[in-house]
Design a protein around this motif. Structure first.
Motif, PDB file in Angstrom:
ATOM      1  N   GLN A 161      85.606  82.109  -7.100  1.00  0.00           N
ATOM      2  CA  GLN A 161      84.438  81.893  -7.942  1.00  0.00           C
ATOM      3  C   GLN A 161      83.937  80.479  -7.725  1.00  0.00           C
ATOM      4  O   GLN A 161      84.630  79.643  -7.154  1.00  0.00           O
ATOM      5  CB  GLN A 161      84.811  82.062  -9.423  1.00  0.00           C
ATOM      6  N   MET A 162      82.750  80.202  -8.236  1.00  0.00           N
ATOM      7  CA  MET A 162      82.248  78.828  -8.204  1.00  0.00           C
ATOM      8  C   MET A 162      83.194  77.978  -9.053  1.00  0.00           C
ATOM      9  O   MET A 162      83.688  78.442 -10.081  1.00  0.00           O
ATOM     10  CB  MET A 162      80.833  78.772  -8.790  1.00  0.00           C
ATOM     11  N   PRO A 163      83.477  76.762  -8.628  1.00  0.00           N
ATOM     12  CA  PRO A 163      84.397  75.913  -9.398  1.00  0.00           C
ATOM     13  C   PRO A 163      83.872  75.637 -10.809  1.00  0.00           C
ATOM     14  O   PRO A 163      82.691  75.384 -10.994  1.00  0.00           O
ATOM     15  CB  PRO A 163      84.448  74.616  -8.592  1.00  0.00           C
ATOM     16  N   ASN A 164      84.774  75.696 -11.781  1.00  0.00           N
ATOM     17  CA  ASN A 164      84.403  75.324 -13.143  1.00  0.00           C
ATOM     18  C   ASN A 164      84.715  73.842 -13.345  1.00  0.00           C
ATOM     19  O   ASN A 164      85.202  73.163 -12.437  1.00  0.00           O
ATOM     20  CB  ASN A 164      85.105  76.216 -14.167  1.00  0.00           C
ATOM     21  N   LEU A 165      84.423  73.324 -14.537  1.00  0.00           N
ATOM     22  CA  LEU A 165      84.545  71.883 -14.770  1.00  0.00           C
ATOM     23  C   LEU A 165      85.941  71.334 -14.491  1.00  0.00           C
ATOM     24  O   LEU A 165      86.062  70.298 -13.812  1.00  0.00           O
ATOM     25  CB  LEU A 165      84.103  71.543 -16.196  1.00  0.00           C
ATOM     26  N   PRO A 166      87.030  71.961 -14.962  1.00  0.00           N
ATOM     27  CA  PRO A 166      88.354  71.384 -14.647  1.00  0.00           C
ATOM     28  C   PRO A 166      88.626  71.302 -13.145  1.00  0.00           C
ATOM     29  O   PRO A 166      89.223  70.328 -12.675  1.00  0.00           O
ATOM     30  CB  PRO A 166      89.334  72.336 -15.329  1.00  0.00           C
ATOM     31  N   LEU A 167      88.178  72.284 -12.391  1.00  0.00           N
ATOM     32  CA  LEU A 167      88.410  72.256 -10.944  1.00  0.00           C
ATOM     33  C   LEU A 167      87.562  71.182 -10.268  1.00  0.00           C
ATOM     34  O   LEU A 167      88.028  70.492  -9.356  1.00  0.00           O
ATOM     35  CB  LEU A 167      88.120  73.633 -10.339  1.00  0.00           C
ATOM     36  N   ILE A 168      86.343  70.987 -10.734  1.00  0.00           N
ATOM     37  CA  ILE A 168      85.484  69.930 -10.189  1.00  0.00           C
ATOM     38  C   ILE A 168      86.084  68.561 -10.489  1.00  0.00           C
ATOM     39  O   ILE A 168      86.130  67.687  -9.616  1.00  0.00           O
ATOM     40  CB  ILE A 168      84.046  70.051 -10.749  1.00  0.00           C
ATOM     41  N   VAL A 169      86.571  68.367 -11.717  1.00  0.00           N
ATOM     42  CA  VAL A 169      87.201  67.093 -12.087  1.00  0.00           C
ATOM     43  C   VAL A 169      88.431  66.845 -11.222  1.00  0.00           C
ATOM     44  O   VAL A 169      88.661  65.718 -10.764  1.00  0.00           O
ATOM     45  CB  VAL A 169      87.558  67.073 -13.591  1.00  0.00           C
ATOM     46  N   TRP A 170      89.234  67.902 -10.978  1.00  0.00           N
ATOM     47  CA  TRP A 170      90.415  67.751 -10.126  1.00  0.00           C
ATOM     48  C   TRP A 170      90.026  67.320  -8.712  1.00  0.00           C
ATOM     49  O   TRP A 170      90.627  66.406  -8.149  1.00  0.00           O
ATOM     50  CB  TRP A 170      91.199  69.066 -10.083  1.00  0.00           C
TER      51      TRP A 170
END
Length: 90
Positions: free
Chosen positions: A21-30
């Protein structure tokens, strides 16, 4: 339509096969904090970025484990969750 194990494993509630899936906020922050930690390799900023990266990846794994759209995504969350714990124990 019969809901088979393969359907439960790879399909979401709309019947779409979901592996990524498109990255969500926690994955983008990581991703961002991990990349910045490669630039700032020492000092307090590196410690903060490391904590931020691990915390956001932990949050992503937890969300996938309990709210993933299918069994594959939940298993992925579990694998990452276990990986984080194992990497911190060693």
């Amino acid at each position: 339509m019969e809901n088979t194990l393969v359907d439960k494993t790879f399909r979401d509630s709309n019947g779409n096969i979901v592996l990524a899936q498109m990255p969500n906020l926690p994955l983008i922050v990581w991703i961002v904090s991990s990349l910045l930690a490669l630039i700032f390799t020492s000092g307090k900023i590196n410690i903060v970025l490391d904590v931020l990266a691990n915390g956001s990846l932990f949050t992503w794994a937890w969300l996938e484990l309990f709210q993933g759209v299918n069994y594959f995504r939940r298993a992925l969350g579990l694998a990452v969750f276990i990986g984080i714990i194992v990497s911190k124990i060693q």
